[in-house]
Design a protein around this motif. Structure first.
Motif, mmCIF file in Angstrom:
data_model
loop_
_atom_site.group_PDB
_atom_site.id
_atom_site.type_symbol
_atom_site.label_atom_id
_atom_site.label_comp_id
_atom_site.label_asym_id
_atom_site.label_seq_id
_atom_site.Cartn_x
_atom_site.Cartn_y
_atom_site.Cartn_z
ATOM 1 N N ALA A 1 70.638 39.349 27.611
ATOM 2 C CA ALA A 1 69.874 40.317 27.727
ATOM 3 C C ALA A 1 69.992 41.117 29.118
ATOM 4 O O ALA A 1 70.037 42.407 29.389
ATOM 5 C CB ALA A 1 68.233 40.254 27.157
ATOM 6 N N VAL A 2 69.816 40.250 30.038
ATOM 7 C CA VAL A 2 69.855 40.354 31.491
ATOM 8 C C VAL A 2 70.706 39.692 32.244
ATOM 9 O O VAL A 2 70.669 38.513 32.217
ATOM 10 C CB VAL A 2 68.574 40.559 32.344
ATOM 11 C CG1 VAL A 2 68.767 40.878 33.722
ATOM 12 C CG2 VAL A 2 67.468 41.395 31.620
ATOM 13 N N ASN A 3 71.901 40.177 32.748
ATOM 14 C CA ASN A 3 73.081 39.498 33.104
ATOM 15 C C ASN A 3 73.197 39.533 34.764
ATOM 16 O O ASN A 3 73.966 40.398 35.263
ATOM 17 C CB ASN A 3 74.273 40.074 32.236
ATOM 18 C CG ASN A 3 75.712 39.176 32.718
ATOM 19 O OD1 ASN A 3 75.717 38.067 33.355
ATOM 20 N ND2 ASN A 3 76.592 39.647 31.834
ATOM 21 N N ASP A 4 72.602 38.634 35.471
ATOM 22 C CA ASP A 4 72.994 38.599 36.886
ATOM 23 C C ASP A 4 72.492 39.843 37.299
ATOM 24 O O ASP A 4 73.600 40.388 38.119
ATOM 25 C CB ASP A 4 74.224 37.799 37.190
ATOM 26 C CG ASP A 4 74.389 36.463 36.598
ATOM 27 O OD1 ASP A 4 73.370 35.861 36.367
ATOM 28 O OD2 ASP A 4 75.430 36.020 36.431
ATOM 29 N N VAL A 5 71.399 40.528 37.275
ATOM 30 C CA VAL A 5 71.165 41.908 37.812
ATOM 31 C C VAL A 5 70.546 41.581 39.107
ATOM 32 O O VAL A 5 69.623 40.852 39.222
ATOM 33 C CB VAL A 5 70.250 42.467 36.801
ATOM 34 C CG1 VAL A 5 69.716 43.824 37.382
ATOM 35 C CG2 VAL A 5 71.222 42.969 35.591
ATOM 36 N N SER A 6 70.932 42.162 40.106
ATOM 37 C CA SER A 6 70.077 42.512 41.456
ATOM 38 C C SER A 6 69.892 43.597 42.008
ATOM 39 O O SER A 6 70.917 44.685 41.594
ATOM 40 C CB SER A 6 71.371 41.720 42.570
ATOM 41 O OG SER A 6 71.647 40.614 42.108
ATOM 42 N N PHE A 7 68.840 44.108 42.360
ATOM 43 C CA PHE A 7 68.334 45.217 43.079
ATOM 44 C C PHE A 7 67.299 45.050 43.786
ATOM 45 O O PHE A 7 66.509 44.043 43.552
ATOM 46 C CB PHE A 7 68.267 46.372 41.941
ATOM 47 C CG PHE A 7 67.164 46.050 41.045
ATOM 48 C CD1 PHE A 7 65.860 46.796 41.253
ATOM 49 C CD2 PHE A 7 67.219 45.333 39.762
ATOM 50 C CE1 PHE A 7 64.820 46.614 40.325
ATOM 51 C CE2 PHE A 7 66.329 44.938 38.866
ATOM 52 C CZ PHE A 7 65.217 45.808 39.164
ATOM 53 N N ASP A 8 66.875 46.048 44.442
ATOM 54 C CA ASP A 8 65.577 45.834 45.176
ATOM 55 C C ASP A 8 64.838 47.184 45.119
ATOM 56 O O ASP A 8 65.254 48.083 44.888
ATOM 57 C CB ASP A 8 65.591 45.358 46.570
ATOM 58 C CG ASP A 8 66.645 46.321 47.606
ATOM 59 O OD1 ASP A 8 66.971 47.303 47.068
ATOM 60 O OD2 ASP A 8 66.850 46.050 48.629
ATOM 61 N N VAL A 9 63.484 47.051 45.322
ATOM 62 C CA VAL A 9 62.560 48.182 45.769
ATOM 63 C C VAL A 9 61.885 48.258 46.900
ATOM 64 O O VAL A 9 61.329 46.975 47.160
ATOM 65 C CB VAL A 9 61.690 48.390 44.388
ATOM 66 C CG1 VAL A 9 60.609 49.531 44.690
ATOM 67 C CG2 VAL A 9 62.172 48.134 43.138
#
Ligand code: ADP
Ligand code: MG
Length: 346
Positions: free
Chosen positions: A128-136
């Motif tokens: 469902a979530v595949n190695d997702v990277s991000f930042d806030v």
């Protein structure tokens, strides 16, 4: 409908009948339901055999019909109809002389607040979530966009501890939170609303919002039961009333929350999430199903929060809404991040 499949003894189902007939969310409903059923059973047991001219438990048939009718037309049972005959004042009284609750200090603008590194969630064979990277970063509005089923709500659930990530790291304010449970995460300052609005039925707007403060009081269950929490409750209620007034819903303080328009309920969900004093707020499709004017109001509210130092992560389909509001966009497709950047570039 025949009660026998529910249990050996007919008694089991009768208690359930009593609760449903009276009204399951009201204490007085239990008493009313028990009275109605006992009297009715007595009455029917003498009346029905005379009418039909034969012996048997015919009242079961009448109960079955009553049950079906109730579930169709009056799911809350009989008590709400009775209660309407005795109108009473608002349940929770709002003292407004209390000072505002202390607020958590907001992190410095643009400092990294939430960092998601290769977060992954598998449901069996489905990624469902595949190695997702991000930042806030602090003070930013980040939009998470893409079609249904892309893994956006699941990403929210990973960040807020509703689901545990299969692998990857999530940190907030410099500490790892991916092994924490949601109660600990909200305490650190991440508030959220869910994709589907859920106001507690039978509770007023004020009470629904006040629930958001459950981590800001310190009185335990036992002291609350014997009403040793009056001062604290008054403080929390007056703060809830102030938050509701802030979004312009003070007229509806004592209305039942689920009688409000969808747009207003959405805003209430946000107010309730705000009441845990978050520094990061997660909004899952807040504009879905809203009318144009309501969307504008919502966008104004979100901007106002950002200007006060709140950081916001927003899932949304409505591109007009997102384009005018967000500082950066993250795009997901089938669980994978496919783009990230300024709204116009994306
Ligand atoms: P979005 O919010 O982007 O529409 P979701 O995060 O809700 O997408 O869902 C992503 C995928 O994960 C979908 O294919 C969905 O069916 C699946 N999924 C979500 N939650 C669960 C769950 N608890 N168990 C199994 N599959 C799930
Ligand atoms: Mg979703």
């Amino acid at each position: 409908m025949n009660p026998t499949p529910f249990g050996q003894e007919r008694g089991d189902i009768e208690f359930l009948f009593m609760a449903v007939v009276g009204g399951v969310s009201h204490v007085w409903g239990a008493i009313l339901g028990a009275t109605i059923l006992t009297v009715l059973q007595d009455y029917l047991q003498t009346l029905l055999p005379k009418l039909i001219g034969a012996n048997g438990n015919f009242e079961i048939i009448v109960f079955g019909i009553v049950m079906v009718l109730l579930l169709q037309y009056a799911r809350q049972g009989v008590w709400p109809f009775v209660a309407r005959l005795f109108p009473r004042g608002p349940r929770a009284h709002v003292p407004n002389h209390h000072e505002a609750l202390p607020q958590r200090s907001k992190p410095a603008k643009s400092s990294p607040l939430l960092i998601v590194e290769k977060a992954r969630k598998q449901f069996g064979g489905l990624v469902a979530v595949n190695d997702v990277s991000f930042d806030v970063k602090a003070g930013e509005i980040i939009g998470l966009i893409r079609p249904n089923g892309a893994g956006k709500s699941t990403t929210f659930n990973l960040v807020t501890g509703v689901l545990q990530a299969t692998s990857g790291a999530i940190s907030f304010n410099g500490t790892r939170i991916d092994k924490l449970i949601s109660r600990q995460i909200v305490k650190r300052g991440i508030g959220r609303m869910f994709q589907h609005v859920k106001m507690l039925p039978g509770m007023t707007v004020l009470e629904n919002v006040a629930i958001g403060a459950h981590l800001r009081g310190s009185t335990g269950v036992w002291r609350s039961i014997v009403r040793l929490n009056a001062t604290e409750e008054a403080r929390l209620m007056s703060e809830a009333a102030r938050q509701i007034a802030r979004v312009g819903l003070e007229k509806h303080l004592y209305s039942e929350a689920d009688s409000l328009a969808l747009g207003q309920q959405r805003i209430l969900e946000i107010v309730r999430a705000l009441y845990c004093d978050p520094t990061l707020l997660l909004l899952d499709e807040p504009a879905a199903g809203l009318r144009y004017q309501e969307k504008l109001q919502l966008a104004d509210l979100i901007r106002k929060l950002r200007d006060e130092g709140m950081s916001i992560l927003l899932v949304e389909h409505d591109m007009d809404f997102v384009m005018n509001l967000t500082d950066r966009l993250v795009v997901m497709e089938f669980g994978t991040k496919i783009a990230e950047g300024l709204p116009t570039d994306v």
